[in-house]
Design an enzyme around this catalytic site. Sequence first.
Site, PDB file in Angstrom:
ATOM      1  N   GLY A  26       0.816  -1.209   0.000  1.00 29.91           N
ATOM      2  CA  GLY A  26       0.000   0.000   0.000  1.00 29.91           C
ATOM      3  C   GLY A  26       0.849   1.258   0.000  1.00 29.91           C
ATOM      4  NE  ARG A  88      -2.399  -4.142  -1.310  1.00 32.36           N
ATOM      5  CZ  ARG A  88      -1.964  -3.614  -0.173  1.00 32.36           C
ATOM      6  NH1 ARG A  88      -0.989  -4.234   0.490  1.00 32.36           N
ATOM      7  NH2 ARG A  88      -2.464  -2.502   0.289  1.00 32.36           N
ATOM      8  N   GLY A 126       6.010  -2.257   3.834  1.00 32.13           N
ATOM      9  CA  GLY A 126       5.578  -2.732   5.133  1.00 32.13           C
ATOM     10  C   GLY A 126       6.012  -4.164   5.395  1.00 32.13           C
ATOM     11  CG  ASP A 151      -1.527  -0.743   9.160  1.00 28.56           C
ATOM     12  OD1 ASP A 151      -2.537  -0.063   9.407  1.00 28.56           O
ATOM     13  OD2 ASP A 151      -1.442  -1.507   8.178  1.00 28.56           O
ATOM     14  N   GLY A 194      -6.530  -0.703   9.929  1.00 27.51           N
ATOM     15  CA  GLY A 194      -5.761  -1.536  10.849  1.00 27.51           C
ATOM     16  C   GLY A 194      -6.375  -2.925  10.946  1.00 27.51           C
ATOM     17  NE  ARG A 298      -3.025   2.672   1.282  1.00 27.42           N
ATOM     18  CZ  ARG A 298      -3.454   1.522   0.780  1.00 27.42           C
ATOM     19  NH1 ARG A 298      -3.652   0.501   1.579  1.00 27.42           N
ATOM     20  NH2 ARG A 298      -3.719   1.396  -0.491  1.00 27.42           N
TER      21      ARG A 298
END
Length: 371
Positions: A26, A88, A126, A151, A194, A298
């Site tokens: 993301g 992703r 992440g 996050d 989250g 975001r």
Amino acid sequence: MFLVIIILMAPKQTSIKTVGILTSGGDAPGLNAAIRALCISGKNNYGMKFIGIRNGYRGLIDGDTFKMDEIDLEPLISQGGTILGTSRVKPFKNPVPDPKTGLLPVEGIKKTFKENKLDALVCLGGNGTNTTASLLYEAGFNVIGMPKTIDNDIVGTDETFGFHTAIDVATNGIEAIRTTARSHSRAMVVEIMGHKVGWLGLYSGLAARADVILLPEIPYDIKKIAKFMKAKKTAGQNHFIIACSEGAIDLNEAKLGKKEFKKVRESMPQSVGFRVAKEIESETGIETRTSVLGYLQRGGDPAPYDRILATKLGNAAADFLANRQFGNLVAVKNGAIAAIPLSVVAGRVKEIQKDDPVLKTARDLGICFGD
């Protein structure tokens, strides 16, 4: 008459000459600021050249690259998103040959390294991104990772860039919704990003004076929430704010295995915030509505804090490259830059612990967590 002599410092010596950069997972505020700092510091201090890799690991596999010196780096410190694009794609998850080239993902990555003469790769992302970075390092590639996520759930680092900007957005969103809650004497459930951890929900909920905060780490009992709210109403409070992480779970869900839990969530017609709203209205009789802040958290440009943090980490990443500190995450520990092995980061998330000082503060101030 004075003679002014300008001495230009030669770049420091390093065997790392050409470096690839990618962003994966993301998007988050601060990515461009980190890219900018890495490229400027690496070029000025070490004479490095940088190759941008489009769309994360997808571009690394396909060889979709360009020279970073083709773009103007200066404005990037304040720009949100990522100029590199993202995806992703996970090269090590169910790898299959490319239908056009017949190459497996790792073979495609080796080809990209060779064709671009890459000495190393920097992966900004992440948990998933740095897990893949760890696997690439184990496969023999020179890799370092950088901690990006709203996050704030990457193991080994105190903070991640993107988190503070998301706190600002979520907090402002909750505060804006409060005016409607107050005007209509309602309870408002504000769903915060989250899935696995609740750092963003905890921090924004505390900052925005939420009455109830629901987190993935603390299974909630709707009966206890209802009792808390009824007592507040009896005391004269006419509206309520419930900051609900999208991964919040109740007591029954906490008992389920991963597969069972996944089936339960997939069968839900709407996200958990809507379920919580229905439960609260049913248990308390208080009119309740839900607002999902979603991708607002975001998006947008990074707050000054994240610009500085990302810049500091990007600058340190150039030093990591020059010193061949591969297989590490460029992290922050007790305010200082630290090298954390990617193997420590891989496949793990940093959860809120029971003794976390921010959690304790929220409890001491009377915020209900449903437990």
